[in-house]
Design a protein around this motif. Structure first.
Motif, PDB file in Angstrom:
ATOM      1  N   SER A  77      11.252 -20.341  -2.637  1.00  0.00           N
ATOM      2  CA  SER A  77      12.161 -19.551  -3.023  1.00  0.00           C
ATOM      3  C   SER A  77      12.486 -18.256  -2.304  1.00  0.00           C
ATOM      4  O   SER A  77      13.306 -17.657  -1.784  1.00  0.00           O
ATOM      5  N   ARG A  78      10.934 -17.468  -2.152  1.00  0.00           N
ATOM      6  CA  ARG A  78      10.822 -16.570  -1.170  1.00  0.00           C
ATOM      7  C   ARG A  78      11.286 -16.510   0.139  1.00  0.00           C
ATOM      8  O   ARG A  78      12.044 -15.694   0.728  1.00  0.00           O
ATOM      9  N   SER A  79      10.697 -17.778   0.525  1.00  0.00           N
ATOM     10  CA  SER A  79      11.068 -17.885   2.000  1.00  0.00           C
ATOM     11  C   SER A  79      12.665 -18.071   2.259  1.00  0.00           C
ATOM     12  O   SER A  79      13.317 -17.680   3.138  1.00  0.00           O
ATOM     13  N   GLU A  82      14.254 -14.670   2.014  1.00  0.00           N
ATOM     14  CA  GLU A  82      14.128 -13.691   3.514  1.00  0.00           C
ATOM     15  C   GLU A  82      14.960 -14.486   4.392  1.00  0.00           C
ATOM     16  O   GLU A  82      15.657 -13.579   5.343  1.00  0.00           O
ATOM     17  N   LYS A  83      15.153 -15.710   4.552  1.00  0.00           N
ATOM     18  CA  LYS A  83      16.049 -16.367   5.665  1.00  0.00           C
ATOM     19  C   LYS A  83      17.462 -15.619   5.257  1.00  0.00           C
ATOM     20  O   LYS A  83      18.246 -15.461   6.327  1.00  0.00           O
ATOM     21  N   LEU A  84      17.779 -15.558   4.233  1.00  0.00           N
ATOM     22  CA  LEU A  84      19.376 -15.193   3.869  1.00  0.00           C
ATOM     23  C   LEU A  84      19.443 -13.603   4.334  1.00  0.00           C
ATOM     24  O   LEU A  84      20.589 -13.270   4.709  1.00  0.00           O
ATOM     25  N   GLU A  85      18.432 -12.904   4.347  1.00  0.00           N
ATOM     26  CA  GLU A  85      18.652 -11.446   4.658  1.00  0.00           C
ATOM     27  C   GLU A  85      18.579 -11.190   5.972  1.00  0.00           C
ATOM     28  O   GLU A  85      18.779 -10.243   6.347  1.00  0.00           O
TER      29      GLU A  85
END
Length: 86
Positions: A77-79, A82-85
């Motif tokens: 979920s965090r990964s 981060e990809k979306l950011e």
């Protein structure tokens, strides 16, 4: 202590109910296989965990394996966040 927990991977939800070991272990198997597939199909990454789940399939749900699954769920979920950011 809660008797159920949900794992989410993408749009799929896996329900773990400690009072229903057969169904819960099947859900855990599906979860780990899906994680393995998402991580590039590395056959070695969860083979030991998958074998452990298969061995205890109808007896009980291993809390340690559920904790590992929750940790992986949060990591993915965090990964994804981060990809979306980026």
């Amino acid at each position: 202590m809660t008797t159920t927990t949900n794992l989410t991977l993408g749009y799929k939800m896996y329900t773990i109910d400690f009072s229903r070991p057969t169904q819960s272990n099947e859900a855990l198997l599906d979860f780990f296989k899906d994680v393995q597939h998402r991580q590039g199909n590395n056959a070695e990454s969860f083979s030991k965990t998958l074998m452990e789940i298969e061995e205890i399939k109808t007896k009980y749900v291993d809390h340690e394996i559920v904790l590992l699954a929750k940790s992986l769920e949060q990591q993915i979920s965090r990964s994804n966040a981060e990809k979306l950011e980026v």
